[in-house]
Motif scaffolding. Structure first.
Motif, PDB file in Angstrom:
ATOM      1  N   SER A 151      -5.475   6.444 -70.143  1.00  0.00           N
ATOM      2  CA  SER A 151      -6.438   7.222 -70.732  1.00  0.00           C
ATOM      3  C   SER A 151      -8.029   6.981 -69.674  1.00  0.00           C
ATOM      4  CB  SER A 151      -6.744   6.688 -72.140  1.00  0.00           C
ATOM      5  OG  SER A 151      -5.465   7.913 -72.639  1.00  0.00           O
ATOM      6  N   LEU A 152      -8.677   5.420 -69.728  1.00  0.00           N
ATOM      7  CA  LEU A 152      -9.157   4.792 -69.087  1.00  0.00           C
ATOM      8  C   LEU A 152      -9.295   5.383 -67.671  1.00  0.00           C
ATOM      9  CD1 LEU A 152     -10.560   2.543 -70.927  1.00  0.00           C
ATOM     10  CD2 LEU A 152     -11.638   4.711 -71.028  1.00  0.00           C
ATOM     11  N   ASP A 153      -8.070   5.233 -67.509  1.00  0.00           N
ATOM     12  CA  ASP A 153      -7.569   5.555 -65.523  1.00  0.00           C
ATOM     13  C   ASP A 153      -7.932   6.912 -65.324  1.00  0.00           C
ATOM     14  OD1 ASP A 153      -8.039   3.115 -64.898  1.00  0.00           O
ATOM     15  OD2 ASP A 153      -5.457   2.996 -65.018  1.00  0.00           O
ATOM     16  N   LEU A 154      -8.092   7.575 -65.643  1.00  0.00           N
ATOM     17  CA  LEU A 154      -6.982   9.142 -65.552  1.00  0.00           C
ATOM     18  C   LEU A 154      -9.177  10.039 -65.989  1.00  0.00           C
ATOM     19  CD1 LEU A 154      -5.691  11.810 -65.458  1.00  0.00           C
ATOM     20  CD2 LEU A 154      -5.004  12.091 -67.491  1.00  0.00           C
ATOM     21  N   GLN A 185     -10.119  12.410 -84.780  1.00  0.00           N
ATOM     22  CA  GLN A 185      -8.218  12.559 -85.012  1.00  0.00           C
ATOM     23  C   GLN A 185      -7.608  13.675 -84.233  1.00  0.00           C
ATOM     24  OE1 GLN A 185      -6.809  13.269 -89.282  1.00  0.00           O
ATOM     25  NE2 GLN A 185      -6.420  11.225 -90.024  1.00  0.00           N
ATOM     26  N   ASP A 186      -6.151  12.924 -83.231  1.00  0.00           N
ATOM     27  CA  ASP A 186      -5.112  13.546 -82.606  1.00  0.00           C
ATOM     28  C   ASP A 186      -6.471  13.680 -81.476  1.00  0.00           C
ATOM     29  OD1 ASP A 186      -3.064  13.322 -84.506  1.00  0.00           O
ATOM     30  OD2 ASP A 186      -3.625  14.365 -85.704  1.00  0.00           O
ATOM     31  N   LYS A 187      -7.458  13.355 -80.835  1.00  0.00           N
ATOM     32  CA  LYS A 187      -7.560  14.326 -79.757  1.00  0.00           C
ATOM     33  C   LYS A 187      -8.015  12.835 -78.874  1.00  0.00           C
ATOM     34  CE  LYS A 187      -9.706  17.892 -81.035  1.00  0.00           C
ATOM     35  NZ  LYS A 187      -9.047  19.192 -80.565  1.00  0.00           N
ATOM     36  N   GLN A 188      -8.633  13.161 -77.288  1.00  0.00           N
ATOM     37  CA  GLN A 188      -8.521  11.499 -76.581  1.00  0.00           C
ATOM     38  C   GLN A 188      -8.989  11.508 -76.218  1.00  0.00           C
ATOM     39  OE1 GLN A 188      -4.999  14.385 -74.749  1.00  0.00           O
ATOM     40  NE2 GLN A 188      -3.933  12.429 -74.567  1.00  0.00           N
ATOM     41  N   VAL A 189     -10.791  12.000 -75.775  1.00  0.00           N
ATOM     42  CA  VAL A 189     -11.497  11.838 -75.327  1.00  0.00           C
ATOM     43  C   VAL A 189     -12.946  12.569 -76.510  1.00  0.00           C
ATOM     44  CG1 VAL A 189     -13.168  12.704 -73.961  1.00  0.00           C
ATOM     45  CG2 VAL A 189     -10.561  12.027 -73.114  1.00  0.00           C
ATOM     46  N   TRP A 190     -13.859  11.547 -76.715  1.00  0.00           N
ATOM     47  CA  TRP A 190     -14.314  12.165 -77.700  1.00  0.00           C
ATOM     48  C   TRP A 190     -16.275  12.103 -76.634  1.00  0.00           C
ATOM     49  CZ3 TRP A 190     -17.014   8.493 -81.602  1.00  0.00           C
ATOM     50  CH2 TRP A 190     -18.370   8.441 -81.909  1.00  0.00           C
ATOM     51  N   ILE A 191     -17.000  13.158 -75.790  1.00  0.00           N
ATOM     52  CA  ILE A 191     -17.982  13.139 -75.383  1.00  0.00           C
ATOM     53  C   ILE A 191     -18.973  13.251 -76.169  1.00  0.00           C
ATOM     54  CG2 ILE A 191     -19.219  15.103 -74.210  1.00  0.00           C
ATOM     55  CD1 ILE A 191     -16.686  16.657 -73.292  1.00  0.00           C
ATOM     56  N   THR A 192     -19.683  12.139 -75.568  1.00  0.00           N
ATOM     57  CA  THR A 192     -21.298  12.118 -76.578  1.00  0.00           C
ATOM     58  C   THR A 192     -21.948  12.265 -75.704  1.00  0.00           C
ATOM     59  OG1 THR A 192     -22.508  10.191 -75.995  1.00  0.00           O
ATOM     60  CG2 THR A 192     -20.017   9.715 -77.083  1.00  0.00           C
ATOM     61  N   ILE A 210     -17.915   6.011 -69.121  1.00  0.00           N
ATOM     62  CA  ILE A 210     -16.722   5.636 -69.773  1.00  0.00           C
ATOM     63  C   ILE A 210     -16.610   3.833 -70.522  1.00  0.00           C
ATOM     64  CG2 ILE A 210     -14.400   5.995 -69.565  1.00  0.00           C
ATOM     65  CD1 ILE A 210     -15.138   6.983 -67.134  1.00  0.00           C
ATOM     66  N   GLU A 211     -15.738   3.998 -71.716  1.00  0.00           N
ATOM     67  CA  GLU A 211     -15.529   3.167 -72.579  1.00  0.00           C
ATOM     68  C   GLU A 211     -14.448   3.582 -73.509  1.00  0.00           C
ATOM     69  OE1 GLU A 211     -18.234   2.375 -74.903  1.00  0.00           O
ATOM     70  OE2 GLU A 211     -19.111   3.909 -75.901  1.00  0.00           O
ATOM     71  N   TRP A 212     -13.574   2.595 -73.554  1.00  0.00           N
ATOM     72  CA  TRP A 212     -12.905   2.635 -75.124  1.00  0.00           C
ATOM     73  C   TRP A 212     -13.502   1.994 -76.478  1.00  0.00           C
ATOM     74  CZ3 TRP A 212      -8.168   4.831 -75.250  1.00  0.00           C
ATOM     75  CH2 TRP A 212      -7.364   4.984 -75.913  1.00  0.00           C
ATOM     76  N   ASP A 213     -13.323   3.853 -77.601  1.00  0.00           N
ATOM     77  CA  ASP A 213     -14.113   3.243 -78.391  1.00  0.00           C
ATOM     78  C   ASP A 213     -12.142   2.693 -79.562  1.00  0.00           C
ATOM     79  OD1 ASP A 213     -14.078   3.557 -81.496  1.00  0.00           O
ATOM     80  OD2 ASP A 213     -15.608   5.030 -81.470  1.00  0.00           O
ATOM     81  N   GLY A 214     -12.241   0.959 -79.944  1.00  0.00           N
ATOM     82  CA  GLY A 214     -11.216   0.769 -80.458  1.00  0.00           C
ATOM     83  C   GLY A 214     -10.916   1.095 -81.799  1.00  0.00           C
ATOM     84  N   SER A 215     -12.462   1.429 -82.901  1.00  0.00           N
ATOM     85  CA  SER A 215     -11.979   1.828 -83.928  1.00  0.00           C
ATOM     86  C   SER A 215     -11.134   2.898 -84.202  1.00  0.00           C
ATOM     87  CB  SER A 215     -13.549   1.430 -84.369  1.00  0.00           C
ATOM     88  OG  SER A 215     -14.273   0.424 -84.275  1.00  0.00           O
ATOM     89  N   ILE A 250      -9.521   5.994 -79.056  1.00  0.00           N
ATOM     90  CA  ILE A 250     -10.267   7.285 -78.121  1.00  0.00           C
ATOM     91  C   ILE A 250     -11.268   6.436 -76.985  1.00  0.00           C
ATOM     92  CG2 ILE A 250     -12.185   7.679 -79.872  1.00  0.00           C
ATOM     93  CD1 ILE A 250     -11.190  10.712 -79.317  1.00  0.00           C
ATOM     94  N   ALA A 251     -10.852   7.433 -76.015  1.00  0.00           N
ATOM     95  CA  ALA A 251     -11.706   7.250 -74.806  1.00  0.00           C
ATOM     96  C   ALA A 251     -13.270   8.013 -75.497  1.00  0.00           C
ATOM     97  CB  ALA A 251     -11.342   7.475 -73.541  1.00  0.00           C
ATOM     98  N   LYS A 252     -14.619   7.068 -74.518  1.00  0.00           N
ATOM     99  CA  LYS A 252     -15.133   8.301 -74.760  1.00  0.00           C
ATOM    100  C   LYS A 252     -16.013   8.348 -73.355  1.00  0.00           C
ATOM    101  CE  LYS A 252     -18.626   6.478 -78.056  1.00  0.00           C
ATOM    102  NZ  LYS A 252     -18.560   5.100 -79.522  1.00  0.00           N
TER     103      LYS A 252
END
Length: 239
Positions: free
Chosen positions: A9-12, A136-143, A159-164, A167-169
Motif C-alpha cells: 500500500s505504501l509503495d503504491l 473501516q474498510d478504507k485503504q487511504v486516509w487523506i488529511t 506518506i505514512e502508515w497508521d498502525g492504529s 491504513i495508509a495516510k
C-alpha cells in the motif's frame, strides 16, 4: 494487516503521489485505490482547500467530518456554506450515544478541564472512536495536516502508515506554508471558517480552543491549560 500488504500500500501510494501537482496526485491515488480513499475535514483552511479540489474535480473520494457536538457555531456555518457552494455530500460521524451519556453522567459536561486523562477520554469518545468507524474498510486516509501544525510533526513525511487504524495516510499539504494556503483560499474564493480571521489557527471543539496571541505557537490555542507535550487528541498517531 500483514506487513506485505502494508508495504504494498505504501509503495503504491508513494508511486501515485510522485508529482508536485496535487490534483494529479489525488487523481493517481483514486486510480490506484478505487473506492478505498477517504478524506477527513474539520473545515479548517487546509481541509477547505482539499475539499475544493475533490469537489471541483469530482474525484471519487469519500468526504467525512467528525461532529463532536461541541463545535463552534462558525464551524457549523462553514459546513453549511461548503454544502451550498459545492452541492456535494459530507458524511458526519457522531459519538456513540451510550458511551457519551455514561461519560457525562459520571463526570459532568466539562470534566475535561479537570485532568488530562478526562480530556483524552472525552477526545476518544467524541473523535477517535467515530474516526475508527469512518476509516473501516478504507485503504487511504487523506488529511489536511501541515508540518507547521505542531513541533511533533516537523519530521513527518507526506506518506505514512497508521498502525492504529491499519491504513495508509497521505498529507498533500504537508509542506505548504500558511501564506501559500491563504493565497489558494483567496484565489478560488473558497468558503472558510471566519474564526481564522479572529486569531483562531487550529480550530477544534469550542470549550477547548481559543485564539492565539502574537508570537504564540501554532497549537497554543488548543487545550491551553495543559502542558504543551500533551497537546494531541489521538486522531493522528504513529502506532
Amino acid at each position: 494487516m500483514q506487513t506485505s500488504t502494508k508495504e504494498h500500500s505504501l509503495d503504491l501510494l508513494q508511486h501515485a503521489t510522485n508529482t508536485s501537482d496535487i490534483i494529479t496526485a489525488l487523481r493517481n491515488v483514486v486510480d490506484a485505490f478505487p473506492g478505498g480513499v477517504i478524506f477527513s475535514t474539520s473545515f479548517s483552511w487546509e481541509d477547505q482547500a482539499i475539499s475544493h479540489i475533490i469537489f471541483t474535480e469530482q474525484l471519487p473520494i469519500t468526504v467525512f467530518t467528525l461532529d463532536t457536538g461541541r463545535m463552534f457555531p462558525e464551524t457549523y456555518s462553514t459546513w453549511s456554506s461548503t454544502l451550498e457552494r459545492y452541492k456535494q455530500p459530507i458524511t458526519p460521524y457522531y459519538p456513540d450515544a451510550a458511551s457519551l451519556q455514561d461519560f457525562i453522567e459520571a463526570k459532568g459536561p466539562n470534566n475535561f478541564y479537570e485532568s488530562v486523562e478526562n480530556r483524552k477520554q472525552c477526545c476518544f469518545i467524541r473523535k477517535v472512536e467515530p474516526l475508527q468507524r469512518a476509516l473501516q474498510d478504507k485503504q487511504v486516509w487523506i488529511t489536511g495536516i501541515r508540518a507547521a501544525h505542531s513541533p511533533n510533526r516537523t519530521d513527518m513525511t507526506a506518506i505514512e502508515w497508521d498502525g492504529s487504524n491499519n491504513i495508509a495516510k497521505y498529507h498533500p499539504l504537508l509542506n505548504w506554508s500558511t501564506d501559500e494556503l491563504q493565497s489558494f483560499i483567496r484565489q478560488y474564493n473558497i468558503p472558510y471558517n471566519p474564526l481564522h480571521d479572529r486569531g483562531f489557527v487550529s480550530i477544534g471543539c469550542a470549550p477547548c480552543t481559543r485564539a492565539i496571541k502574537p508570537g504564540e505557537d501554532f497549537r497554543a490555542g488548543r487545550w491551553w491549560w495543559e502542558d504543551a507535550s500533551k497537546k494531541e487528541c489521538g486522531l493522528h498517531v504513529h502506532a
